[in-house]
Write an enzyme that holds these catalytic residues in place. Structure first.
Site, mmCIF file in Angstrom:
data_model
loop_
_atom_site.group_PDB
_atom_site.id
_atom_site.type_symbol
_atom_site.label_atom_id
_atom_site.label_comp_id
_atom_site.label_asym_id
_atom_site.label_seq_id
_atom_site.Cartn_x
_atom_site.Cartn_y
_atom_site.Cartn_z
ATOM 1 C CG ASN A 124 14.891 51.523 10.610
ATOM 2 O OD1 ASN A 124 14.295 52.044 11.554
ATOM 3 N ND2 ASN A 124 16.157 51.786 10.325
ATOM 4 C CD1 TRP A 125 7.994 52.071 9.880
ATOM 5 C CD2 TRP A 125 6.883 52.497 11.783
ATOM 6 N NE1 TRP A 125 6.768 51.472 9.786
ATOM 7 C CE2 TRP A 125 6.060 51.711 10.945
ATOM 8 C CE3 TRP A 125 6.391 52.877 13.024
ATOM 9 C CZ2 TRP A 125 4.777 51.310 11.318
ATOM 10 C CZ3 TRP A 125 5.120 52.486 13.414
ATOM 11 C CH2 TRP A 125 4.325 51.704 12.564
ATOM 12 C CE LYS A 126 16.172 54.576 7.969
ATOM 13 N NZ LYS A 126 17.095 55.007 6.919
ATOM 14 C CG HIS A 140 20.554 52.085 10.906
ATOM 15 N ND1 HIS A 140 20.884 53.268 10.290
ATOM 16 C CD2 HIS A 140 19.675 51.451 10.083
ATOM 17 C CE1 HIS A 140 20.224 53.341 9.142
ATOM 18 N NE2 HIS A 140 19.486 52.258 8.996
ATOM 19 C CD GLU A 160 19.538 56.517 9.130
ATOM 20 O OE1 GLU A 160 18.662 56.260 9.988
ATOM 21 O OE2 GLU A 160 19.329 56.413 7.900
ATOM 22 C CD GLU A 167 20.124 49.057 6.419
ATOM 23 O OE1 GLU A 167 18.972 48.903 6.014
ATOM 24 O OE2 GLU A 167 20.437 49.908 7.276
ATOM 25 N N GLY A 206 18.164 55.818 1.718
ATOM 26 C CA GLY A 206 17.357 57.029 1.571
ATOM 27 C C GLY A 206 17.697 57.842 0.335
ATOM 28 C CB SER A 212 16.951 52.853 -2.182
ATOM 29 O OG SER A 212 17.444 54.072 -1.686
ATOM 30 N N GLY A 228 13.520 51.151 4.899
ATOM 31 C CA GLY A 228 13.174 52.411 5.555
ATOM 32 C C GLY A 228 11.923 53.012 4.936
ATOM 33 N N GLY A 229 12.129 53.967 4.025
ATOM 34 C CA GLY A 229 11.028 54.760 3.461
ATOM 35 C C GLY A 229 9.831 53.948 2.978
HETATM 36 P P1 13P Z 1 15.668 53.327 2.941
HETATM 37 O O1 13P Z 1 14.918 52.089 2.602
HETATM 38 O O2 13P Z 1 14.785 54.512 3.208
HETATM 39 O O3 13P Z 1 16.774 53.603 1.961
HETATM 40 O O4 13P Z 1 16.395 53.047 4.364
HETATM 41 C C1 13P Z 1 17.158 51.912 4.510
HETATM 42 C C2 13P Z 1 17.510 51.759 5.949
HETATM 43 O O5 13P Z 1 18.307 52.505 6.481
HETATM 44 C C3 13P Z 1 16.831 50.698 6.699
HETATM 45 O O6 13P Z 1 17.430 50.507 7.939
#
Ligand code: 13P
Length: 249
Positions: free
Chosen positions: A9-11, A94, A96, A166, A172, A211, A232-233
């Site tokens: 997930n590149w956000k 999600h 967020e 999640e 993050g 993470s 994500g990251g």
């Molecule tokens: P991280 O892997 O950066 O913690 O993000 C997780 C996430 O929100 C994937 O949707």
């Protein structure tokens, strides 16, 4: 057997040049899609460029969509348009989006139905905050999110749904749930799905997110209830993404 899924997930990251550099670096290095499904969920304006270059074993996903067919919803994107662009997956609910854009359990349910109607594979996110975890109410909170998300859905539809657990406190932050804790909550989600919809719950893929790193993916994937990861990251660099998708090599 449930086919594992590793989804990035590149956000709100990457320019078009960066996205193209990534896709050219990974497209022909993906594992066999029959063994592991791999997905990159990118910002909407990048989707078409990525779909054109996805290769045989990588699929592209969106990060959200609207629940209506069309209408006066400025800035929104419909499931039909995503499908027409060649997008295969869509993240729904999600944390967020729930926190910053008023996504509710009710809208998650509507979006889920719309995604299924359109033929997109939904990745539905659930997960608790730190307060909820510390008050010992994780199971209650997460299973209630599942109940509401799955409202009015037939058992037949369940097989096409992917769930991502999640925990918000792990996103993050570098503070991942332990493999054992993630496995326990995912097991509880599956048991709850079974109570709601029957044995089809054994076919639903449930991912862990929060993470996840190349160093932790193997431990997570060894757990019996964990069917993959939403990352994500660590999905942003092509080298790191390649390590994640090749966790079993
Ligand atoms: P991280 O892997 O950066 O913690 O993000 C997780 C996430 O929100 C994937 O949707």
């Amino acid at each position: 057997m449930r086919t594992p899924i590793i989804a990035g997930n590149w956000k709100m990251h990457k320019t078009r040049d960066e996205a193209l550099e990534f896709i050219y670096a990974v497209a022909d290095k993906m594992p066999d899609k029959e063994k592991i499904e791999t997905v990159v969920c990118a910002p909407a304006p990048l989707l078409r460029s990525l779909v054109k270059r996805q290769g045989d074993h990588l699929r592209i996903g969106a990060q959200t969509m609207h629940e209506s067919d069309e209408g006066a919803f400025t800035g929104e994107v419909s499931a039909q348009l995503l499908k027409e662009l060649g997008v295969s997956y869509v993240i729904i609910g999600h944390s967020e989006r729930r926190a910053y854009y008023n996504e509710t359990d009710e809208s998650v349910n509507l979006k889920l139905k719309q995604a299924l109607k359109t033929g997109l594979k939904p990745i539905v996110c659930v997960g608790e905050s730190l307060d909820i975890r510390e008050s010992g109410k994780t199971q209650e909170f997460v299973t209630d999110q599942i109940t509401q998300a799955m409202q009015d859905l037939d058992a037949d539809a369940m097989e096409k749904i992917i769930i991502a657990y999640e925990p918000i406190w792990a996103i993050g932050t570098g503070k991942s749930a332990t493999s054992a804790d993630a496995n326990e909550t995912i097991g509880q989600i599956r048991a709850h799905l079974k109570a709601l919809k029957g044995d089809v719950a054994n076919k639903v893929r449930i991912l862990y997110g929060g993470s996840v790193k190349p160093a932790t993916i193997q431990g997570l994937m060894q757990e019996p209830e964990i069917d993959g990861a939403l990352v994500g990251g660590a999905s942003l660099e092509s080298s790191s993404f390649l390590e994640l998708v090749h966790y079993s090599d």
